[in-house]
Design a protein around this motif. Sequence first.
Motif, short mmCIF file in Angstrom:
data_model
loop_
_atom_site.label_atom_id
_atom_site.label_comp_id
_atom_site.label_asym_id
_atom_site.label_seq_id
_atom_site.Cartn_x
_atom_site.Cartn_y
_atom_site.Cartn_z
N GLY A 37 35.42 15.01 62.09
CA GLY A 37 35.29 14.09 61.08
C GLY A 37 36.39 13.82 60.53
O GLY A 37 37.50 14.65 60.22
N GLY A 38 36.92 12.46 60.05
CA GLY A 38 38.28 12.18 59.13
C GLY A 38 39.22 12.28 60.35
O GLY A 38 39.36 12.00 61.30
N GLU A 41 39.59 14.62 64.62
CA GLU A 41 38.98 13.87 65.64
C GLU A 41 38.22 14.49 66.77
O GLU A 41 37.23 13.82 67.35
N LYS A 52 34.20 12.76 67.27
CA LYS A 52 34.00 12.76 65.93
C LYS A 52 32.86 11.65 65.91
O LYS A 52 32.02 11.69 65.17
N GLU A 53 33.03 10.59 66.54
CA GLU A 53 32.28 9.17 66.59
C GLU A 53 30.96 9.74 67.18
O GLU A 53 29.98 9.39 66.94
N ARG A 78 27.95 15.91 57.03
CA ARG A 78 28.49 14.61 56.80
C ARG A 78 27.31 13.47 57.60
O ARG A 78 26.87 13.57 58.69
N GLU A 80 29.17 10.21 57.32
CA GLU A 80 30.14 9.18 57.55
C GLU A 80 31.41 9.84 58.35
O GLU A 80 31.37 11.10 58.14
N ASP A 81 32.35 8.97 58.34
CA ASP A 81 33.46 9.43 58.95
C ASP A 81 34.30 9.89 58.02
O ASP A 81 35.22 9.49 57.29
N GLN A 82 34.43 11.48 57.80
CA GLN A 82 34.87 12.19 56.80
C GLN A 82 35.26 13.62 57.13
O GLN A 82 34.42 14.16 58.04
N ALA A 83 36.28 14.25 56.72
CA ALA A 83 36.62 15.53 57.24
C ALA A 83 35.92 16.58 56.17
O ALA A 83 35.88 16.24 55.14
N LEU A 84 35.52 17.49 56.80
CA LEU A 84 34.69 18.29 56.08
C LEU A 84 35.01 19.73 56.70
O LEU A 84 34.71 20.25 57.79
N ARG A 89 30.94 23.55 55.51
CA ARG A 89 29.70 23.26 56.19
C ARG A 89 28.77 24.22 56.06
O ARG A 89 27.23 24.23 55.93
#
Length: 269
Positions: A37-38, A41, A52-53, A78, A80-84, A89
């Motif tokens: 995410g974010g 990738e 990630k998508e 998550r 949405e497209d966000q870094a975590l 997690r």
Amino acid sequence: MMLRLTSLLGILVFLGLPTSSPAAERPPRIVVDPGHGGAQEGATSPTGLLEKEVSLQIGLRVRELLEKQLGAQVLMTRDEDQALPLPERVEFANKQRPDLFLSIHCNAMPTKRTRARVNGIETYFLSASASNATARAAADRENAEAPVSRGAHGDSTLAFILHDLARTEAHQDSSRLAYAVHQKLIAATGGTDRGVLQAPFYVLNGVEAPAILIEVGYISHPTEGSRLGRADYQETLATAITEGVRSFLSEVRRRDAPKGPQVATPATP
């Protein structure tokens, strides 16, 4: 009064009706963890499709099906497209006190030759050592986003935790969950069966529930990578994961169901 309550409980057990256990009072609570995410990738397909998508799209489909078909309460690390970060997690999952944890990823090969050749589905549960070189490579790739210093989760502490974990019911159930989901995935997709494997994935370490990581396919493979981007195939994968979870939960309910009263056999005169 005590006798009356005891008798009532006995009747409920005999009839197979739910008692006051937490599992009987609420729907299953499941954390779904779409990988990366974010800016993180993950792996990339030959056509530029990002892991990630794909992991997010499949994760959202899994949430919808788990809620609709199993009545589950699903929480996403998550949506949405966000870094975590990986530690967050795990922390998020444990705060939810889930019954299950599902981490969704796509696999990849590093060289042109292997990218063209290797495809298939793998399902993992936690172990201190990897099942084979493939499992080690997958764990190394997914753990690349982990903190350099693991602090309290240093190597010696991790080894101790994993040694203890091997004896726990959660770890045994992680194995059962992995096999249940993997079998459904292979049956539904006809994909190459690369097996249920074990590896030291950071995101599985410390989750206080049965936890698995699903590599739904090799995004680096020309054919499989393209397939992973299709909505119909993502739905097939999500449906199979849901059916695997259903099968696992049914097995656990049967195992943990209150046993009926034992009827003594009269002694022979």
